[in-house]
Motif scaffolding. Structure first.
Motif, PDB file in Angstrom:
ATOM      1  N   ALA A  38       0.937   7.449   6.808  1.00  0.00           N
ATOM      2  CA  ALA A  38       2.324   7.726   6.425  1.00  0.00           C
ATOM      3  C   ALA A  38       2.898   8.854   7.280  1.00  0.00           C
ATOM      4  O   ALA A  38       4.059   8.791   7.719  1.00  0.00           O
ATOM      5  N   ALA A  84       9.250   7.228   0.469  1.00  0.00           N
ATOM      6  CA  ALA A  84       9.142   5.808   0.821  1.00  0.00           C
ATOM      7  C   ALA A  84       7.911   5.548   1.672  1.00  0.00           C
ATOM      8  O   ALA A  84       7.177   4.565   1.452  1.00  0.00           O
ATOM      9  N   SER A 118       4.738   6.002  -0.501  1.00  0.00           N
ATOM     10  CA  SER A 118       4.605   4.881  -1.437  1.00  0.00           C
ATOM     11  C   SER A 118       4.159   3.616  -0.716  1.00  0.00           C
ATOM     12  O   SER A 118       3.324   2.857  -1.221  1.00  0.00           O
ATOM     13  N   ARG A 119       4.713   3.383   0.466  1.00  0.00           N
ATOM     14  CA  ARG A 119       4.376   2.177   1.226  1.00  0.00           C
ATOM     15  C   ARG A 119       2.904   2.150   1.621  1.00  0.00           C
ATOM     16  O   ARG A 119       2.247   1.106   1.539  1.00  0.00           O
ATOM     17  N   HIS A 120       2.375   3.296   2.033  1.00  0.00           N
ATOM     18  CA  HIS A 120       0.999   3.322   2.526  1.00  0.00           C
ATOM     19  C   HIS A 120      -0.036   3.477   1.416  1.00  0.00           C
ATOM     20  O   HIS A 120      -1.186   3.054   1.588  1.00  0.00           O
TER      21      HIS A 120
END
Length: 391
Positions: free
Chosen positions: A318, A373, A376-378
């Protein structure tokens, strides 16, 4: 006695890499004969001896005398999965050791007499130096610079009187590197309010009345042959920084107008290094300042070191994405090594969820959505800034 057949081509391995192993002398791979650990050591140590080279599977196979490029390829894929090597596909499968891989290789027993890379210096690859203690007791992990390691090269540049300007985002380790390199360091922390007296000294009151002149860090460094770090130099007004220039040129002499035009001459060992954060508001790198420094060294976060020091790979990923967005102007902030090491401390005390929330919370408000973001994505976890819960 049955004549051994050459190993069969390995699935997923490019033909040119398979061909390099043809004619190998044994029918069984080292992995198949219970010697996979031995082969892994040979592969790891060979890559560690060539840290600046991206090597094909076949080149590694031939260099270490392995019987099968397929077995070598499997060892390399394990190294890449562990973060010890970078796997390039362009279109051949090529590998280069990472810093984490170099560190891990240093703990392995020798698998065979190790060859040394034949670089231009004639000395081959230097073994990685041990972490260097800083004045606050923390350890600095040296990084590669030129033909050696940053701490050693900075010391060498000092002996040659080649001034260095370090630049990069806050938190990448610029100050830590200088503190590790120079135990005799003096520091001026630059701000927009820094004045000439912060370098040269000023009159201070003494008990019983009156004043005495107390010399500043520039004068002390010149007289004692020490190193002066001007941190955040580009936040200091240019007219104030001009006090350094006579000390840095061939004269090596300054005068102190406030103390009766006292003259100060630099002795051997005196050296100036500066730090610069280009993205910080108010930072101005003037031509006069830039021209005084022969070497301009870009300092970035060492992602391999972050992983080695316990930062989860998802958080590192991230951070890498956020730094790419920062470079592209898509966000205004990205975590560096300082914030990632802080993440580890928070995680160890408050847990992973709180550490992720805190990393989002320390981001500037106009970058917080970008940070949450990416995290959260990773991590696959919804993240909000750290806050107190209900009773």
């Amino acid at each position: 006695m049955t004549t051994p057949h050459p190993p069969a081509p390995q699935a997923g391995l490019p033909q040119n890499d398979q061909d390099s192993a043809s004619g190998a002398g044994t029918p069984a791979t080292e992995a198949g004969s219970g010697r996979s650990g031995y082969l892994y050591r040979k592969v790891a140590l060979h890559l560690a001896d060539h840290p600046d080279t991206i090597l094909k599977v076949g080149e590694i196979t031939q260099a270490i005398g392995a019987p099968s490029s397929g077995a070598v390829f499997e060892a390399l894929k394990k190294m890449a999965a562990a973060g010890h090597a970078t796997h390039h596909r362009d279109p051949h499968h090529r590998f280069q050791i990472t810093q984490a891989g170099i560190d891990a290789a240093g703990t392995l027993p020798p698998a065979a007499p190790r060859t040394r890379s034949s670089g231009g210096t004639g000395g081959g690859r230097q073994s990685r130096p041990a972490p260097v203690p800083r004045p606050n007791g923390t350890l600095y992990h040296p990084r590669r610079l030129g033909r050696g390691w940053d701490v050693e090269e900075l010391r060498r540049l000092r002996t040659q009187q080649v001034p260095v300007l370090l630049y990069g985002p806050p938190g990448t380790g610029k100050t830590a590197m200088v503190e590790a390199a120079f135990p005799d360091l003096l520091t001026v922390a630059g701000t927009g309010d820094t004045v000439v007296d912060d370098f040269l000294g000023s009159y201070n009151p003494i008990p019983g009345g009156g004043y005495e002149f107390v010399h500043g860090p520039l004068v002390t460094a010149m007289r004692e042959g020490r190193v002066l770090l001007v941190d955040d130099a580009t936040l200091i007004p240019p007219r104030v920084l001009a006090v350094l220039y006579p000390a840095m040129d061939g004269r090596g002499v300054i005068t102190i107008p406030a103390n009766g035009n006292e003259t100060v001459e630099a002795v051997d060992g005196f050296y100036i290094v500066a730090g610069h954060n280009p993205g910080v508001h108010g930072a101005v790198l003037t031509e006069a300042l830039a021209s005084r420094f022969t070497v301009h060294l870009h300092v970035t976060t060492d992602w391999d070191l972050a992983r080695q020091l316990g930062v989860p790979k998802q958080v590192v990923a991230a951070a890498i994405d956020l730094n790419a967005d920062l470079a592209a102007g898509k966000t205004v902030w990205a975590p560096q090594l300082r914030e990632l090491l802080g993440f580890v401390k928070v995680r160890d005390h408050l847990g992973m969820t709180a550490a992720l929330a805190n990393l989002a919370g320390i981001a500037p408000e106009d970058a917080r959505d970008d940070v949450t973001a990416a995290l959260s994505r990773h991590t696959g976890t919804p993240i909000t800034a750290l806050a107190l819960g209900k009773r």
